[in-house]
Design an enzyme around this catalytic site. Sequence first.
Site, PDB file in Angstrom:
ATOM      1  N   VAL A 110      -5.920   2.266   4.615  1.00  0.00           N
ATOM      2  CA  VAL A 110      -6.291   0.968   4.041  1.00  0.00           C
ATOM      3  C   VAL A 110      -5.171   0.452   3.139  1.00  0.00           C
ATOM      4  O   VAL A 110      -4.837  -0.737   3.164  1.00  0.00           O
ATOM      5  CB  VAL A 110      -7.617   1.076   3.261  1.00  0.00           C
ATOM      6  CG1 VAL A 110      -7.862  -0.170   2.422  1.00  0.00           C
ATOM      7  CG2 VAL A 110      -8.784   1.298   4.226  1.00  0.00           C
ATOM      8  N   GLU A 111      -4.570   1.334   2.369  1.00  0.00           N
ATOM      9  CA  GLU A 111      -3.564   0.903   1.404  1.00  0.00           C
ATOM     10  C   GLU A 111      -2.277   0.416   2.058  1.00  0.00           C
ATOM     11  O   GLU A 111      -1.780  -0.655   1.708  1.00  0.00           O
ATOM     12  CB  GLU A 111      -3.243   2.049   0.431  1.00  0.00           C
ATOM     13  CG  GLU A 111      -4.357   2.385  -0.539  1.00  0.00           C
ATOM     14  CD  GLU A 111      -4.600   1.282  -1.550  1.00  0.00           C
ATOM     15  OE1 GLU A 111      -3.710   0.454  -1.770  1.00  0.00           O
ATOM     16  OE2 GLU A 111      -5.700   1.246  -2.130  1.00  0.00           O
ATOM     17  N   HIS A 165       0.753  -1.238   0.000  1.00  0.00           N
ATOM     18  CA  HIS A 165       0.000   0.000   0.000  1.00  0.00           C
ATOM     19  C   HIS A 165       0.796   1.308   0.000  1.00  0.00           C
ATOM     20  O   HIS A 165       1.186   1.841   0.974  1.00  0.00           O
ATOM     21  CB  HIS A 165      -1.067   0.007   1.003  1.00  0.00           C
ATOM     22  CG  HIS A 165      -2.051  -1.109   0.927  1.00  0.00           C
ATOM     23  ND1 HIS A 165      -2.093  -2.036  -0.077  1.00  0.00           N
ATOM     24  CD2 HIS A 165      -3.010  -1.431   1.760  1.00  0.00           C
ATOM     25  CE1 HIS A 165      -3.018  -2.863   0.147  1.00  0.00           C
ATOM     26  NE2 HIS A 165      -3.593  -2.521   1.255  1.00  0.00           N
TER      27      HIS A 165
END
Length: 400
Positions: free
Chosen positions: A185-186, A51
Amino acid sequence: MPITSLRRLPVLTSALLFSALCALPPALHAQSATPPAKPQNKSKPAKDKQHAKPGERKTAPKAQQARKAPVKKKALPEEQGEFVNFNEWKDVRRFIDEMVERNGFDRAELNKLLAQTRYLDTAIQLIKPAPSNKPKNWAAYRARFIDPVRINAGVEFWNTHGVALARAEAQYGVPMEIIVGIIGVETVYGRNTGNFRVMDAITTLAFDYPNTPNRDARMAFFRGELENTLLLARDAHIDPLSLRGSYAGAIGWPQFMPGSIREYAVDFDGDGKIDLRNSPVDAIGSVAHYLAVHGWQRGEPVAFPTTVSSDNRQWEGLLNQGLEAKYTEEQLQAAGATVSAPTLPAGMRFGLVDLQNGTGPTEYWLATNNFFAITHYNRSYFYAMSVAELGRAVAAARNR
């Protein structure tokens, strides 16, 4: 309650990721009739720690933008790949011809680079789609991303980079919590940006994508990304083999593909270069710019919870109708979808989204254009909702 911003800045005029997988021209077909044997990787594929964008390492940003440098992890065996001579593959030779003719690359340099590029069986294994008979489970997916580790890291990230986040919101209209949600999130705020060599991952997928129904389209996409990798490295004066990222070739804090870096990334810290690998401020501005280009509407919410009728089931025909908000409130009500919110914004259109929970009850939401803007980053309802919910959770934790 609707998912929307918890805090708004005054509206200012503004100018303006990756259409997660942008369309590229059809690819030439796969390898020659008898390609070199693929290496057998007997180790169990490990999940990629992913990410984030590239460039040279920057000097430390100003005091209010200071941050801890991510720890550089040593590549695991499954991240290193194995030798094959890509220069012997017919389609690779055709690709080199195109790069020489279209972009003026030196043929000998490309041959030398591809001779050092390794076949990454781990990328092949990880890119394969999940079994179609495995039920989707939003609750399980959500638990992976809306957790104390990400929330606490998000609070620290927001406290450190609040000035840049506020500036991005003012300039592009994308709320701070949405930017925070995506980067969390990444990559858990730069902690897990991936340790695969981008050249290995993208070259492998460009010329030996798994046998799936969309194989030709996916190889065309990755060949385009291989071209973008070469152009990106040339423009930034960096060694293509120095780029590290996910098993699919996504780079840096926000996990942009090379083509998205070239098209949407911005120099948001003003140091004269774009560097998504080392500058969280560039990542902040680039995420906001990407969403603005892909339809984010300033001041609009993301989604509203809805209930669907068990008697009038016309709403079923409104599911999976593309990544856009196309239905009016009246159309949704007539189809059996009602909203618990007192009123919906006048004139707004929505898409009906289902978040399946395995054997449990499905959640239904009315998604706005802003929800679908997030799906351009990753074409998944689960992803878009987890971004919105993580951002909201981080904002709430900061306000406690």
